[in-house]
Design an enzyme around this catalytic site. Structure first.
Site, PDB file in Angstrom:
ATOM      1  N   CYS A 147      -0.708  25.494  56.682  1.00 10.41           N
ATOM      2  CA  CYS A 147       0.180  26.144  55.702  1.00 10.41           C
ATOM      3  C   CYS A 147      -0.006  27.658  55.722  1.00 10.41           C
ATOM      4  O   CYS A 147       0.870  28.397  55.303  1.00 10.41           O
ATOM      5  CB  CYS A 147       0.001  25.572  54.305  1.00 10.41           C
ATOM      6  N   SER A 155     -15.528  32.638  45.309  1.00 17.90           N
ATOM      7  CA  SER A 155     -15.065  34.024  45.349  1.00 17.90           C
ATOM      8  C   SER A 155     -15.715  34.836  44.241  1.00 17.90           C
ATOM      9  O   SER A 155     -15.998  34.313  43.151  1.00 17.90           O
ATOM     10  CB  SER A 155     -13.542  34.033  45.157  1.00 17.90           C
ATOM     11  N   TYR A 199      -5.954  31.810  40.231  1.00 16.57           N
ATOM     12  CA  TYR A 199      -6.705  31.575  41.470  1.00 16.57           C
ATOM     13  C   TYR A 199      -8.203  31.510  41.174  1.00 16.57           C
ATOM     14  O   TYR A 199      -8.909  30.599  41.604  1.00 16.57           O
ATOM     15  CB  TYR A 199      -6.385  32.681  42.480  1.00 16.57           C
ATOM     16  N   LYS A 224     -11.213  28.363  41.470  1.00 10.80           N
ATOM     17  CA  LYS A 224     -12.513  28.461  42.149  1.00 10.80           C
ATOM     18  C   LYS A 224     -13.647  28.096  41.194  1.00 10.80           C
ATOM     19  O   LYS A 224     -14.569  27.366  41.546  1.00 10.80           O
ATOM     20  CB  LYS A 224     -12.723  29.880  42.706  1.00 10.80           C
ATOM     21  N   VAL A 257      -0.931  53.313  47.348  1.00 11.18           N
ATOM     22  CA  VAL A 257      -2.277  53.339  46.759  1.00 11.18           C
ATOM     23  C   VAL A 257      -2.120  53.010  45.277  1.00 11.18           C
ATOM     24  O   VAL A 257      -1.476  53.754  44.537  1.00 11.18           O
ATOM     25  CB  VAL A 257      -2.936  54.724  46.951  1.00 11.18           C
TER      26      VAL A 257
HETATM   27  P1  NAD Z   1      -6.775  31.444  55.027  1.00 11.12           P
HETATM   28  O1  NAD Z   1      -5.535  31.193  54.277  1.00 11.12           O
HETATM   29  O2  NAD Z   1      -6.730  32.324  56.201  1.00 11.12           O
HETATM   30  O3  NAD Z   1      -7.451  30.063  55.463  1.00 11.12           O
HETATM   31  C1  NAD Z   1      -7.339  28.894  54.710  1.00 11.12           C
HETATM   32  C2  NAD Z   1      -6.874  27.791  55.654  1.00 11.12           C
HETATM   33  O4  NAD Z   1      -6.793  26.569  54.917  1.00 11.12           O
HETATM   34  C3  NAD Z   1      -5.501  28.067  56.240  1.00 11.12           C
HETATM   35  O5  NAD Z   1      -5.568  27.921  57.647  1.00 11.12           O
HETATM   36  C4  NAD Z   1      -4.603  27.011  55.612  1.00 11.12           C
HETATM   37  O6  NAD Z   1      -3.584  26.601  56.502  1.00 11.12           O
HETATM   38  C5  NAD Z   1      -5.586  25.908  55.281  1.00 11.12           C
HETATM   39  N1  NAD Z   1      -5.248  25.063  54.144  1.00 11.12           N
HETATM   40  C6  NAD Z   1      -4.850  25.445  52.906  1.00 11.12           C
HETATM   41  N2  NAD Z   1      -4.671  24.373  52.135  1.00 11.12           N
HETATM   42  C7  NAD Z   1      -4.975  23.288  52.876  1.00 11.12           C
HETATM   43  C8  NAD Z   1      -4.995  21.896  52.632  1.00 11.12           C
HETATM   44  N3  NAD Z   1      -4.637  21.396  51.442  1.00 11.12           N
HETATM   45  N4  NAD Z   1      -5.379  21.054  53.607  1.00 11.12           N
HETATM   46  C9  NAD Z   1      -5.739  21.548  54.818  1.00 11.12           C
HETATM   47  N5  NAD Z   1      -5.716  22.852  55.132  1.00 11.12           N
HETATM   48  C10 NAD Z   1      -5.344  23.718  54.160  1.00 11.12           C
HETATM   49  O7  NAD Z   1      -7.847  31.992  53.962  1.00 11.12           O
HETATM   50  P2  NAD Z   1      -9.295  32.586  54.216  1.00 11.12           P
HETATM   51  O8  NAD Z   1      -9.230  34.032  53.926  1.00 11.12           O
HETATM   52  O9  NAD Z   1      -9.830  32.120  55.505  1.00 11.12           O
HETATM   53  O10 NAD Z   1     -10.065  31.900  53.017  1.00 11.12           O
HETATM   54  C11 NAD Z   1     -10.815  30.713  53.183  1.00 11.12           C
HETATM   55  C12 NAD Z   1     -11.354  30.292  51.834  1.00 11.12           C
HETATM   56  O11 NAD Z   1     -12.127  31.355  51.279  1.00 11.12           O
HETATM   57  C13 NAD Z   1     -10.262  29.980  50.802  1.00 11.12           C
HETATM   58  O12 NAD Z   1     -10.670  28.872  50.047  1.00 11.12           O
HETATM   59  C14 NAD Z   1     -10.221  31.225  49.949  1.00 11.12           C
HETATM   60  O13 NAD Z   1      -9.795  30.947  48.641  1.00 11.12           O
HETATM   61  C15 NAD Z   1     -11.668  31.665  49.973  1.00 11.12           C
HETATM   62  N6  NAD Z   1     -11.844  33.106  49.751  1.00 11.12           N
HETATM   63  C16 NAD Z   1     -11.162  33.992  50.554  1.00 11.12           C
HETATM   64  C17 NAD Z   1     -11.300  35.355  50.325  1.00 11.12           C
HETATM   65  C18 NAD Z   1     -10.539  36.351  51.158  1.00 11.12           C
HETATM   66  O14 NAD Z   1     -10.361  37.480  50.732  1.00 11.12           O
HETATM   67  N7  NAD Z   1     -10.088  36.022  52.361  1.00 11.12           N
HETATM   68  C19 NAD Z   1     -12.139  35.829  49.302  1.00 11.12           C
HETATM   69  C20 NAD Z   1     -12.834  34.898  48.535  1.00 11.12           C
HETATM   70  C21 NAD Z   1     -12.674  33.527  48.770  1.00 11.12           C
HETATM   71  C1  UD1 Z   2      -7.900  40.624  45.751  1.00  8.79           C
HETATM   72  C2  UD1 Z   2      -7.756  39.601  44.654  1.00  8.79           C
HETATM   73  C3  UD1 Z   2      -9.082  38.863  44.495  1.00  8.79           C
HETATM   74  C4  UD1 Z   2      -9.513  38.250  45.830  1.00  8.79           C
HETATM   75  C5  UD1 Z   2      -9.591  39.365  46.879  1.00  8.79           C
HETATM   76  C6  UD1 Z   2      -9.916  38.802  48.245  1.00  8.79           C
HETATM   77  C7  UD1 Z   2      -6.069  40.613  43.173  1.00  8.79           C
HETATM   78  C8  UD1 Z   2      -5.799  41.177  41.825  1.00  8.79           C
HETATM   79  N1  UD1 Z   2      -7.343  40.268  43.422  1.00  8.79           N
HETATM   80  O1  UD1 Z   2      -8.916  41.470  45.332  1.00  8.79           O
HETATM   81  O2  UD1 Z   2      -8.968  37.846  43.531  1.00  8.79           O
HETATM   82  O3  UD1 Z   2     -10.773  37.625  45.696  1.00  8.79           O
HETATM   83  O4  UD1 Z   2      -8.314  40.011  46.957  1.00  8.79           O
HETATM   84  O5  UD1 Z   2     -10.144  39.817  49.172  1.00  8.79           O
HETATM   85  O6  UD1 Z   2      -5.170  40.423  43.981  1.00  8.79           O
HETATM   86  N2  UD1 Z   2      -4.909  48.342  47.198  1.00  8.79           N
HETATM   87  C9  UD1 Z   2      -4.024  49.393  47.366  1.00  8.79           C
HETATM   88  N3  UD1 Z   2      -2.861  49.152  48.050  1.00  8.79           N
HETATM   89  C10 UD1 Z   2      -2.566  47.926  48.584  1.00  8.79           C
HETATM   90  C11 UD1 Z   2      -3.482  46.876  48.418  1.00  8.79           C
HETATM   91  C12 UD1 Z   2      -4.641  47.117  47.707  1.00  8.79           C
HETATM   92  O7  UD1 Z   2      -4.260  50.501  46.895  1.00  8.79           O
HETATM   93  O8  UD1 Z   2      -1.482  47.777  49.193  1.00  8.79           O
HETATM   94  C13 UD1 Z   2      -6.175  48.595  46.491  1.00  8.79           C
HETATM   95  C14 UD1 Z   2      -6.379  47.726  45.266  1.00  8.79           C
HETATM   96  O9  UD1 Z   2      -5.841  48.346  44.122  1.00  8.79           O
HETATM   97  C15 UD1 Z   2      -7.910  47.611  45.224  1.00  8.79           C
HETATM   98  C16 UD1 Z   2      -8.315  47.685  46.688  1.00  8.79           C
HETATM   99  O10 UD1 Z   2      -7.218  48.268  47.370  1.00  8.79           O
HETATM  100  O11 UD1 Z   2      -8.461  48.723  44.566  1.00  8.79           O
HETATM  101  C17 UD1 Z   2      -8.592  46.316  47.299  1.00  8.79           C
HETATM  102  O12 UD1 Z   2      -7.475  45.480  47.054  1.00  8.79           O
HETATM  103  P1  UD1 Z   2      -7.344  44.028  47.729  1.00  8.79           P
HETATM  104  O13 UD1 Z   2      -7.615  44.129  49.168  1.00  8.79           O
HETATM  105  O14 UD1 Z   2      -6.043  43.448  47.293  1.00  8.79           O
HETATM  106  O15 UD1 Z   2      -8.556  43.215  47.107  1.00  8.79           O
HETATM  107  P2  UD1 Z   2      -8.960  42.974  45.559  1.00  8.79           P
HETATM  108  O16 UD1 Z   2      -8.017  43.631  44.644  1.00  8.79           O
HETATM  109  O17 UD1 Z   2     -10.389  43.321  45.425  1.00  8.79           O
END
Ligand code: NAD
Ligand code: UD1
Length: 335
Positions: free
Chosen positions: A34, A124, A148, A152, A216
């Protein structure tokens, strides 16, 4: 060890697969695609020189999960599969509760049915909510400010109850801060569908010419340069953190919540400046108002991971930007 990676073709799952495969673990990847592409599997096979086992399927399909766990004699599961857009979780909360919470319950039921008791869960830093103090440590109160984040936290609470009732389970809930960067090959990286919400993928697309400028979101915060500060962590450091967590859950029963961050906050302008060096080009930016739901600053206390897992992040901001740019430039045929 035989390990199932749900969401194994996603951003963090794919990088973790590389590290675990290189350590000699036998991996099975499950993904419903997805938010990822089949091409990632080809790239993983190229990087690792292996033919990784893959199932296109959903974590909510308990029968399929049970079958996979039995067939491949899985000993541990890393549960990455989930949806992660804060904005979408607000507009379509049931989709998030179904996928992230019901999906997790279905997976844990399948594990229980076939006696697989080692689990790493992708949590997260968003579970903490408004900082009462910084850096966030793992005993900081949890009060997420979006749907979200609540999904978690709910899964963490389910796992706490599961661990209380089943002392022989070994569970690590890893609370990621802001994962960015890409594998050094530039073959895999973050590939958001549509216009990115997060800073690094947005900057990448401005640098490659797909987007005209970066918005920004606020330069009037009480931070060092007025822009938001975050604890960006290189995805390969994060991947190595999962390998350390696999070793940890193999040795210890019980449940632990563990921050995976660097402990070092950087501002939006810090990141832009570093990225401009990586890409040798200017990033156009326009200052806008604050984004609703954004916090001014947060970052991790990373001591627990160092003590329990023997892991700490080692890659700095410049490498995060260099690798992100390499991935983007290859993707867009710019190098
Ligand atoms: P991502 O979307 O790149 O990877 C998630 C994968 O899970 C995708 O490939 C998607 O196709 C698959 N998926 C989603 N729902 C599914 C389902 N029901 N069954 C099977 N596959 C499914 O995201 P990511 O950045 O790799 O994040 C991985 C995990 O880490 C997530 O649970 C996310 O919430 C958590 N997380 C991510 C971040 C971030 O910033 N990337 C931060 C904190 C936590
Ligand atoms: C976002 C999510 C957080 C998640 C995290 C994963 C929100 C409110 N929070 O966090 O729940 O765990 O991603 O990485 O979405 N920024 C800009 N311009 C942009 C995008 C971002 O200025 O186009 C700034 C934001 O205001 C922030 C910083 O960049 O200060 C980081 O933003 P982002 O990468 O979206 O991460 P988080 O806000 O920390």
């Amino acid at each position: 060890m035989n390990i199932l990676l749900t969401g194994g073709l996603g951003f963090i799952g794919s990088h973790t697969a590389v590290v675990l495969a290189e350590q000699g673990h036998e991996l099975v990847l499950l993904d419903n695609l997805c938010n990822s592409e089949m091409t990632v599997l080809d790239k993983l096979n190229t990087i690792t020189g292996k033919n990784l086992a893959f199932y296109k399927g959903d974590v909510r399909d308990t029968a399929l999960i049970k079958e996979i766990l039995k067939t491949h004699q899985i000993e541990a599961v890393i549960h990455f599969a989930g949806l992660k857009s804060v904005a979408e979780s607000g507009s379509d909360p049931m989709k998030y509760y179904d996928n992230n919470v019901a999906g997790s319950i279905a997976l844990f039921e399948a594990m229980k049915a076939v006696d697989v008791k080692k689990l790493i869960f992708s949590s997260s830093a968003t579970v903490y909510g408004v900082p009462q103090y910084l850096p966030y440590d793992e005993v900081h109160p949890t009060c997420p400010i979006n749907t979200y984040g609540r999904t978690k936290l709910q899964v963490e609470e389910i796992l706490q109850d599961l661990a209380n009732a089943n002392p022989d389970w070994s569970i690590a809930c890893l609370r990621y801060f802001n994962p960015v960067g890409a594998h050094e090959s530039g073959l895999i990286g973050e590939m958001p569908k549509g216009v990115p919400n997060n800073l690094m993928p947005y900057v990448c697309q401005v640098a490659s010419g797909s987007l005209s400028h970066l918005n920004v979101f606020g330069d009037d915060y009480d931070t060092k340069d007025g822009t938001g500060e975050r604890d960006y962590i290189h995805v390969m450091d994060l991947a190595e953190g999962h390998a350390a967590a696999i070793a940890f859950v193999s040795r210890n029963a019980g449940i632990e919540m563990i921050n995976l961050g660097t402990g070092m906050p950087y501002s939006v302008y810090d990141l832009i400046n570093a990225f401009e060096k990586s890409a040798s080009r200017a990033i156009e930016r326009v200052v806008q108002g604050r984004r609703s739901g954004d916090l001014p600053i947060y970052y991790a206390k990373a001591d627990k991971a160092r003590v329990l897992l023997g892991w700490q992040a080692s890659r700095g901001l410049q490498l995060m930007c260099d690798s992100s740019w390499k991935f983007q430039a290859l993707l867009k045929g710019l190098c």
